[in-house]
Enzyme design. Structure first.
Site, PDB file in Angstrom:
ATOM      1  N   ARG A  61      -0.397  15.394  13.017  1.00  0.00           N
ATOM      2  CA  ARG A  61       0.321  14.798  11.903  1.00  0.00           C
ATOM      3  C   ARG A  61       0.978  16.215  11.079  1.00  0.00           C
ATOM      4  NH1 ARG A  61      -1.989   9.340   9.439  1.00  0.00           N
ATOM      5  NH2 ARG A  61       0.000   9.261   8.797  1.00  0.00           N
ATOM      6  N   ASP A  63       3.691   0.678  12.032  1.00  0.00           N
ATOM      7  CA  ASP A  63       2.587   0.206  11.636  1.00  0.00           C
ATOM      8  C   ASP A  63       2.197  -1.223  11.955  1.00  0.00           C
ATOM      9  OD1 ASP A  63       2.130   2.717  10.544  1.00  0.00           O
ATOM     10  OD2 ASP A  63       2.956   2.006   8.450  1.00  0.00           O
ATOM     11  N   CYS A  95      -5.274   8.239   9.107  1.00  0.00           N
ATOM     12  CA  CYS A  95      -5.663   7.719  10.532  1.00  0.00           C
ATOM     13  C   CYS A  95      -5.040   8.792  11.522  1.00  0.00           C
ATOM     14  CB  CYS A  95      -4.444   6.707  10.938  1.00  0.00           C
ATOM     15  SG  CYS A  95      -4.927   5.106   9.772  1.00  0.00           S
ATOM     16  N   ARG A 127      -9.208   0.131   3.545  1.00  0.00           N
ATOM     17  CA  ARG A 127      -8.521   0.925   3.164  1.00  0.00           C
ATOM     18  C   ARG A 127      -6.917   0.354   2.706  1.00  0.00           C
ATOM     19  NH1 ARG A 127      -6.740   5.067   7.064  1.00  0.00           N
ATOM     20  NH2 ARG A 127      -5.021   5.160   5.316  1.00  0.00           N
ATOM     21  N   LYS A 156       0.764  -1.194   0.049  1.00  0.00           N
ATOM     22  CA  LYS A 156      -0.052  -0.005  -0.018  1.00  0.00           C
ATOM     23  C   LYS A 156       1.009   1.297   0.105  1.00  0.00           C
ATOM     24  CE  LYS A 156      -1.791   1.675   4.023  1.00  0.00           C
ATOM     25  NZ  LYS A 156      -1.593   3.211   4.222  1.00  0.00           N
ATOM     26  N   ASN A 157       1.629   1.407   0.741  1.00  0.00           N
ATOM     27  CA  ASN A 157       2.689   2.723   0.883  1.00  0.00           C
ATOM     28  C   ASN A 157       3.662   2.784   0.012  1.00  0.00           C
ATOM     29  OD1 ASN A 157       1.065   3.295   3.266  1.00  0.00           O
ATOM     30  ND2 ASN A 157       2.486   2.690   4.934  1.00  0.00           N
TER      31      ASN A 157
HETATM   32  C1  EPZ Z   1       4.011   6.874   6.725  1.00  0.00           C
HETATM   33  O1  EPZ Z   1       3.231   8.011   7.123  1.00  0.00           O
HETATM   34  C2  EPZ Z   1       3.079   6.052   6.475  1.00  0.00           C
HETATM   35  N1  EPZ Z   1       2.240   6.149   5.653  1.00  0.00           N
HETATM   36  C3  EPZ Z   1       2.511   5.344   7.896  1.00  0.00           C
HETATM   37  O2  EPZ Z   1       1.706   4.310   7.753  1.00  0.00           O
HETATM   38  C4  EPZ Z   1       3.516   5.133   8.748  1.00  0.00           C
HETATM   39  O3  EPZ Z   1       2.897   4.987  10.226  1.00  0.00           O
HETATM   40  C5  EPZ Z   1       4.501   6.248   8.849  1.00  0.00           C
HETATM   41  O4  EPZ Z   1       5.140   6.644   7.658  1.00  0.00           O
HETATM   42  C6  EPZ Z   1       5.980   6.159   9.823  1.00  0.00           C
HETATM   43  O5  EPZ Z   1       6.486   4.684   9.298  1.00  0.00           O
HETATM   44  C7  EPZ Z   1       2.310   6.042   4.420  1.00  0.00           C
HETATM   45  O6  EPZ Z   1       3.475   5.773   3.902  1.00  0.00           O
HETATM   46  C8  EPZ Z   1       1.285   6.633   3.385  1.00  0.00           C
HETATM   47  P1  EPZ Z   1       6.265   9.958   8.857  1.00  0.00           P
HETATM   48  P2  EPZ Z   1       3.960   9.616   7.210  1.00  0.00           P
HETATM   49  O7  EPZ Z   1       6.268  11.584   8.005  1.00  0.00           O
HETATM   50  O8  EPZ Z   1       4.554   9.801   6.118  1.00  0.00           O
HETATM   51  C9  EPZ Z   1       6.750  13.534  12.419  1.00  0.00           C
HETATM   52  C10 EPZ Z   1      -0.296   2.944   7.822  1.00  0.00           C
HETATM   53  O9  EPZ Z   1      -0.816   2.473   8.639  1.00  0.00           O
HETATM   54  N2  EPZ Z   1       6.692  14.586  11.193  1.00  0.00           N
HETATM   55  O10 EPZ Z   1       7.463   9.316   8.469  1.00  0.00           O
HETATM   56  O11 EPZ Z   1       2.858  10.395   7.351  1.00  0.00           O
HETATM   57  C11 EPZ Z   1       5.585  12.798  12.525  1.00  0.00           C
HETATM   58  O12 EPZ Z   1       4.688  13.535  13.459  1.00  0.00           O
HETATM   59  C12 EPZ Z   1       0.202   4.414   7.840  1.00  0.00           C
HETATM   60  O13 EPZ Z   1      -0.048   2.546   6.700  1.00  0.00           O
HETATM   61  C13 EPZ Z   1       7.111  15.848  11.570  1.00  0.00           C
HETATM   62  O14 EPZ Z   1       7.346  16.237  12.568  1.00  0.00           O
HETATM   63  O15 EPZ Z   1       4.684   9.505   8.586  1.00  0.00           O
HETATM   64  C14 EPZ Z   1       5.693  11.429  13.036  1.00  0.00           C
HETATM   65  O16 EPZ Z   1       6.005  11.493  14.565  1.00  0.00           O
HETATM   66  C15 EPZ Z   1      -0.290   5.128   8.982  1.00  0.00           C
HETATM   67  N3  EPZ Z   1       6.978  16.760  10.420  1.00  0.00           N
HETATM   68  C16 EPZ Z   1       7.199  11.060  12.357  1.00  0.00           C
HETATM   69  O17 EPZ Z   1       7.669  12.342  11.883  1.00  0.00           O
HETATM   70  C17 EPZ Z   1       6.578  16.439   9.207  1.00  0.00           C
HETATM   71  O18 EPZ Z   1       6.843  17.403   8.020  1.00  0.00           O
HETATM   72  C18 EPZ Z   1       7.104  10.280  11.305  1.00  0.00           C
HETATM   73  O19 EPZ Z   1       5.973  10.594  10.292  1.00  0.00           O
HETATM   74  C19 EPZ Z   1       6.294  15.052   8.945  1.00  0.00           C
HETATM   75  C20 EPZ Z   1       6.510  13.909   9.873  1.00  0.00           C
END
Ligand code: EPZ
Length: 423
Positions: free
Chosen positions: A122, A305, A117, A397, A22-23
């Site tokens: 976020r 995840d 989610c 989803r 998916k991702n």
């Molecule tokens: C991706 O989300 C995945 N989604 C998520 O999977 C997964 O939980 C996450 O990465 C972490 O592995 C997709 O790939 C579509 P991040 P993403 O930006 O990209 C902080 C699932 O269940 N952050 O890596 O949104 C944030 O708050 C989903 O399949 C900032 O501070 O996650 C978090 O603590 C749910 N500023 C950390 O980084 C930013 O600009 C990681 O978030 C961006 C993120």
């Protein structure tokens, strides 16, 4: 309202085939916007998040054709206006990737603040910081992020946090920028590597994906390509957890065992036998599990995840375990649902203290988000009695044909559409 009805206590035997990731799919489909030709994507999972992203592309004017259940042909030539449909974008987090792709191709993008989610805040500050360093300015008006650039010029970008989304978005924006972009402290997830491989197969010059420094030399044109998406690491991990909960002997096919290492290591620590082969793993469990501690980390650490699914297992393990959620501020909303099933779990900030019980009991529960729903399935398969899971749209989803896949290995799981069917 659709529900999943699962009666626990059936050992699982047989083979489950894992779908495309998916991702990876939700990053690679928007990346097609950057192409100057037609792309064919194979091993695409048949899930709701993919349907939504396809619909967003169609509404922008792209042609998206299903060649068969798992292959898409996408021609982005018809996109006239780089504006993504507000209501559709609000449904999913990965729609933020439209920002990077549209900016990279048209030097402008209008995309609603993404949904997805709910794990507390976020932010997208690192995505916007990256765009800014490449030369784009942004404003936020009426819940919509508007990004504009006269031109994009490669530069050095250091991410303050390891972010999958920011790494993807900056790669997409930088791939056609002038000169070299370097992303430091980049995410290393398998889907980042898959996106880089896809971009390179279109003629991009992306190096270092899978390490924490990614170097991108901008190119002027990208050609159409045919590309097959990697198997879903988290879907595979979820079915491995399902076997551990119910007990049984199941071969999980179409996986890259290297991507599963952190999950395999934890399940082995819990007493499960896992054998690894080239593109499959065999999971053997008697359903009796040992306690362990888990801390989620960016790849190659234990994936956030898989945190709800492993917590569901620890709820019936022998002893007390500590689960530390170190990626998201709040990803324990589902714990209330496990408590309804009799789990003894105390949440304190980013920690969950899990006192394993001999067994959980089936009751009505909700899928509070995608992986929370997966955790309910895992818990239900090993529980006494029948569990009804509501709000399964979250599960749909991200999981293709969960009922078919689990039924084929002997689980007692049904999709119920009406109250009459339930009776
Ligand atoms: C991706 O989300 C995945 N989604 C998520 O999977 C997964 O939980 C996450 O990465 C972490 O592995 C997709 O790939 C579509 P991040 P993403 O930006 O990209 C902080 C699932 O269940 N952050 O890596 O949104 C944030 O708050 C989903 O399949 C900032 O501070 O996650 C978090 O603590 C749910 N500023 C950390 O980084 C930013 O600009 C990681 O978030 C961006 C993120």
């Amino acid at each position: 309202m659709e529900k999943l009805v699962i009666t626990g206590g059936k050992m699982l035997h047989g083979t489950i085939k894992i779908s495309g990731a998916k991702n990876a799919a939700v990053a690679i489909i928007p990346a097609v916007i950057l192409s100057d030709g037609v792309c064919v994507l194979e091993n695409i999972p048949d899930i709701e998040d993919v349907n939504i992203i396809d619909e967003i592309l169609c509404k922008m004017g792209a042609s998206v054709k299903h060649i068969d259940k798992t292959s898409l042909e996408i021609d982005p030539a018809g996109i006239k206006k780089p504006v993504a449909d507000y209501d559709l974008v609000r449904h999913m987090r990965a729609s933020s990737y439209l920002m990077g792709a549209l900016l990279g191709k048209y030097l402008r993008a209008d995309v609603a603040l993404p949904g997805g989610c709910d794990f507390g805040v976020r932010p997208v500050d690192q995505h916007l910081k990256g765009f800014g360093i490449l030369g784009a300015a942004h404003t936020i008006e009426n819940d919509t992020i508007k990004v504009r650039a006269d031109k994009l010029v490669g530069n050095h970008i250091y991410l303050d946090v390891v972010s999958v989304g920011a790494t993807v978005n900056i790669m997409l924006a930088a791939v056609k920028a002038e000169g070299r972009t370097t992303i430091e402290n980049a995410a290393k997830e398998p889907h980042i590597v898959d996106l880089a491989n896809f971009l390179n197969s279109m003629g991009a010059d992306v190096r270092g994906a899978g390490t924490d420094v990614i170097k991108i030399n901008g190119v002027k044109k990208l050609r159409g390509t045919t590309y097959s998406i990697i198997p879903d690491q988290i879907e595979a991990g979820t079915y491995m957890a399902a076997v551990c909960s119910a007990g049984g002997d199941v071969t999980i096919q179409n996986v890259i065992p290297k991507h599963l290492e952190s999950i395999t290591a934890k399940l082995r620590e819990m007493g499960v036998t896992i054998e690894e082969f080239d593109d499959y793993v065999r999971v053997v469990s008697n359903g009796k599990l040992k306690r362990c501690n888990v801390t989620t980390m960016p790849h190659p650490g234990f994936p956030t995840d898989m945190q709800p699914q492993i917590t569901a297992l620890l709820a019936k393990a022998n002893g007390t375990s500590i689960v530390n959620e170190a990626v998201w501020d709040y990803r324990f909303r589902y714990v209330t649902e496990l408590q309804r099933m009799g789990a003894d779990i105390v949440v304190d900030g980013s920690l969950a203290i899990v006192n394993g019980k001999e067994s959980l009991t089936g009751v009505p529960v909700k899928a509070t988000d995608l992986r929370a729903g997966a955790a309910m399935i895992v818990a239900a398969l090993g529980a006494k009695g029948t569990t009804q899971i509501e709000d399964i749209r979250h599960i749909q989803r991200g999981y293709e044909d969960v009922v078919g896949k689990l039924s084929s290995v002997g689980a007692d799981i049904k999709l119920i559409r009406t109250e009459d069917e339930l009776k």
